[in-house]
Each structure stands twice: as C-alpha cells, then as structure tokens.
Design an enzyme around this catalytic site. Sequence first.
Site, PDB file in Angstrom:
ATOM      1  N   GLU A 166      47.143  37.059  36.760  1.00 47.67           N
ATOM      2  CA  GLU A 166      45.791  37.261  36.208  1.00 47.67           C
ATOM      3  C   GLU A 166      45.836  38.363  35.173  1.00 47.67           C
ATOM      4  O   GLU A 166      46.441  39.410  35.405  1.00 47.67           O
ATOM      5  CB  GLU A 166      44.788  37.691  37.290  1.00 47.67           C
ATOM      6  CG  GLU A 166      44.379  36.626  38.246  1.00 47.67           C
ATOM      7  CD  GLU A 166      43.248  37.065  39.175  1.00 47.67           C
ATOM      8  OE1 GLU A 166      42.382  37.856  38.762  1.00 47.67           O
ATOM      9  OE2 GLU A 166      43.252  36.607  40.332  1.00 47.67           O
ATOM     10  N   GLU A 170      44.861  39.485  45.819  1.00 42.71           N
ATOM     11  CA  GLU A 170      44.462  40.897  45.625  1.00 42.71           C
ATOM     12  C   GLU A 170      44.196  41.587  46.959  1.00 42.71           C
ATOM     13  O   GLU A 170      43.161  42.238  47.158  1.00 42.71           O
ATOM     14  CB  GLU A 170      43.228  40.999  44.715  1.00 42.71           C
ATOM     15  CG  GLU A 170      43.537  40.652  43.272  1.00 42.71           C
ATOM     16  CD  GLU A 170      42.417  40.984  42.304  1.00 42.71           C
ATOM     17  OE1 GLU A 170      41.256  41.042  42.747  1.00 42.71           O
ATOM     18  OE2 GLU A 170      42.692  41.176  41.119  1.00 42.71           O
TER      19      GLU A 170
HETATM   20  C1  BG6 Z   1      40.201  39.322  40.293  1.00 41.05           C
HETATM   21  C2  BG6 Z   1      40.027  38.127  41.174  1.00 41.05           C
HETATM   22  O1  BG6 Z   1      39.617  40.388  40.965  1.00 41.05           O
HETATM   23  O2  BG6 Z   1      39.590  39.393  39.073  1.00 41.05           O
HETATM   24  C3  BG6 Z   1      39.310  36.946  40.530  1.00 41.05           C
HETATM   25  O3  BG6 Z   1      41.221  37.695  41.752  1.00 41.05           O
HETATM   26  C4  BG6 Z   1      38.243  37.479  39.587  1.00 41.05           C
HETATM   27  O4  BG6 Z   1      38.818  36.127  41.541  1.00 41.05           O
HETATM   28  C5  BG6 Z   1      38.917  38.280  38.490  1.00 41.05           C
HETATM   29  O5  BG6 Z   1      37.423  36.501  39.041  1.00 41.05           O
HETATM   30  C6  BG6 Z   1      37.984  38.822  37.435  1.00 41.05           C
HETATM   31  O6  BG6 Z   1      36.915  39.489  38.026  1.00 41.05           O
HETATM   32  P1  BG6 Z   1      35.426  39.118  37.652  1.00 41.05           P
HETATM   33  O7  BG6 Z   1      34.597  39.959  38.534  1.00 41.05           O
HETATM   34  O8  BG6 Z   1      35.278  39.479  36.213  1.00 41.05           O
HETATM   35  O9  BG6 Z   1      35.281  37.668  37.880  1.00 41.05           O
END
Ligand code: BG6
Length: 485
Positions: free
Chosen positions: A378, A178
Amino acid sequence: MLTKGFPNDFMWGGAVAAHQIEGAYNVDGKGLSIADVMTGGSNSKAREITEGILPGHYYPNHEAIDFYHRYKEDIKLFKELGLKAFRTSINWTRIFPNGDKKEPNEEGLAFYDQLFDELLANNIEPIITLSHFEIPYHLYQEYGGFRNKKLIDFFTHYAETVMRRYRNKVKYWMTFNEINNQADGQHDLHTWTNSAVLCKDEENKEEVITQASLYELIASAKVVKLGKEINPDFQIGCMMAYVPVYPYGSHPADMMASVKVMERRFLYSDIHVRGEIPAYALAAWKEKGFNIEYTEADLQVLKEGTVDYIGFSYYMSAAVTTQPNIKGDPIPDFPEAKMVRNPHVKASDWGWQIDPIGLRYVLNTVYQRYNIPLFIVENGFGAYDKQDENGKVVDDYRIEYLTKHIEQMQLAVVEDGVDLIGYTPWGVIDIISFGTGEMEKRYGFIYVDKDNQGNGTLARSKKKSFGWYQRVIESNGTELSNRDE
Ligand code: BG6
C-alpha cells in the site's frame, strides 16, 4: 527516465480490500462483518460503530463500488492498465458468516474461485490478505473479538479452509492487515478493525490490546505453518503499517523517544519475523504490570510460524519531541514525549505528511533489521478529485506523489540493495475510505462515479494517472514522466 530498472519479475500492481470494494454485504449467504456496522464519516467527523445495523444511518461499505457484481468489467481495466498483481482480501464473512461454525458457505467460496480465475486468465497474480478489517460481527458479540483465545481456532479454521480451496490459485498470502495499527489500544477505530475489540474507559486499553494482539500473532504463526503444509510453494507474509517517527530535533532525548515510539511499530514484525517476543516488550509489560497470558506451546508456535516476507503500507512519516516549547499531541503512557508536525514536509488534506524519502528510510531500516524480502502493498495519495468539463480527472498531484515514491524505491533497490519484490499502490480504483468512510477520499487510477452520500451511477472512467501508471509498468519503472495525453 531512470536508467536502472527493477528486477524483471517485479510485481507492479494495485491494492484494495474486500470490504471497501465489494459491497453486496448481505447476499449469497454473507454474514455481517465488523465493517458493516461502521457509518460514513468525514475528514472532521469520526465514523461510528453501531450496535448492529440501525435505521437512519448510512453504512458506506454495504454497497461500496459493487465490485462483487462488476469485477469482470474492472479486471478488464486492470488488464489494460498492465497490472501484474492485484491485492485484495477474502471477506471472512462470505466464507464463515458467523465465524464459529465448521461448515463454510459454498457460495462465498465459489465467488472467490471465480474472482481468482478471472485474474489468472488475465495474467494477474492474486495477492491475498486473510483478515483486512472483516472479522465476523458475531465473533465480537459472542466472544468479544480477539480478547478471546478461541478466536485463534476460528481464524485458523477459516484460513485453512481458503488455503486448501485456493492452493493452486493463490501463492502470495498475508495474515492480518496493518496488525500494528492498534498498538497503543487508544483508538476505537483501530482496536475495532484490527481485533473486533472495544475497550471500556475503566480498562487498561493498552493491556487489553496487547493481549488481543498476541493472540492474533499466535493465530498468524499457526496459519503460516499450516499454509506451508498445504502448499510448500506458498509465500506467506505479515502486513505492517510503517510510519517512521523521526526525532524532531537532534536532542538525544528526542532520538531516544523516536526509538521507543518505533518499538510499538516494530513489536509486531519482530514477533512475525523472529518468532519470539522481544526483550524490550517483556521488560515493558513487566514494568507496566501487564498480565499477558501465553503458554510454552504458544511460544513454540511463534517460533515455527515465521513469515516469508513483510508486506507493508507506507503513506507518511511523523515526528516526536521531548522539548517543552513545541506544541504537539500527547502520547498515552509516554508523557515526556509528544507527536509534532514535521516542518520539512507538506501534508495532504487529511493531514498525512507526505515524505517520499521516508519510504527509502523505511525500506532500509526494515531490510537491515530483518533481511527478508519486502513488498510495498500500500502507498498512495488520497485526494479530492474533480472531473473537468470532459469528465476527465487530471490528477497531476497523484502522479507527482507516486513518482517521488517510486524514485525512492528505485534508489533503495539499486543503491541500497534492498530485496523488494513488488509495489501495489492503494486503491487502484476508487473505493470507500477505511478511516473516514468517505468515497471522496480517492486514491485510484480509475474514477468511480459515487459521492459521500452514496449517490452516483458507479460508472468507471480512467483518470490521467491511468496512462501514466500504464507507462510505468510497461517500462518496468524506468519511465516516470508525466505527459499530457
Ligand atoms: C490502510 C488500510 O490503513 O490505509 C486501508 O490498510 C486504507 O484499508 C488505507 O484504506 C488508506 O486509508 P484511508 O483512511 O485513506 O482509506
């Protein structure tokens, strides 16, 4: 039941990051990473970044879910789930505890050998991020993080070391997770986790972070080039956060605001994929009086190290307006516009706006812009899960969220012709939240018994979504119905 499936070799998987899952923050020679000095926060309380590890603070990543010691047990569950791919990161500080020495830490290298062997023995393809918020803390203390051009060499040396070591075990790599999160430089959480940079109030944060970002992009390009020399079969991608920002209304000024705000998100993939700094960025830097350092040789490196695919996260969309009568959050250095709630979509408990069609929109716009393979590395729904009287989490909300996103993915692949190579939903097993440091912001198909204070047995159990995702994978994404077991 969807009638048309995904390509036969589609990589159904799950994703995590080393610092959010492994724990064991100070064993087998590991050094401190920037994640190790971040305290636990919550939905309403920001995580703190402390000067080293201070007594009286809780650092959730120190133990995380102890994957370091339990990975065999967890991979057994991943196998049962049917995963074809597992995305994680190598924690830079296991390999180079301080980040600036020549010799790697053999114990750290051996750990990832064992982890990758275990995955491969279970027919699970490792998808590896080289830098997922795990920059050695020492590189911040000694060099100020990616403000310093020397970090290009440190990162390249680390990447070369692991790419050589695992050249026959890992095929899919991504450089910086990211990387575009930090774009405007206004949020410490992002400048810290992306670049190990903290800006002073009197600094022009956007200028500082633009420079650090460019150094990272140069480092990434070097590593892509080097990786191809190590093994020409490597597939090396970038990793972007794509949050589409819609115009709130049909006013032309709103449309233009959306284009300008999206530039920030695209700048990084424009450089990663096209190998040059886009005209809109050069114009903006000039306009803002930024003094961004780079050489002709750097520009050549950018050209020679373009990525093979784009890995990206997609969780939500956002909206922007220029209309004075609508309330919203100001955008630094873009005073005529503000970010506003989109009335057409709902939000999660953390305010993330849920928008499955936005995923199809992203897949289309990104594929049309770059015309190279895409990989959703993701996507997912962070929620407060509750175990029922039998200890089972009935997470229909998660199944609904993922189903709607997979349906849109399918439309993008089948009807829009997007070349999508895989899907690894976030937090396949419950892990520490990056944003808040909470354990109770859960994404997984596998529940982990641990709370926000760090109490719990760490026992793993299957949620309802486990059986659902198993059927999704088995049917190559055609069977999405939510059945009671
Ligand atoms: C992304 C990251 O921003 O979102 C992860 O690459 C992160 O590391 C994921 O865990 C979800 O965000 P959060 O804050 O809900 O864990």
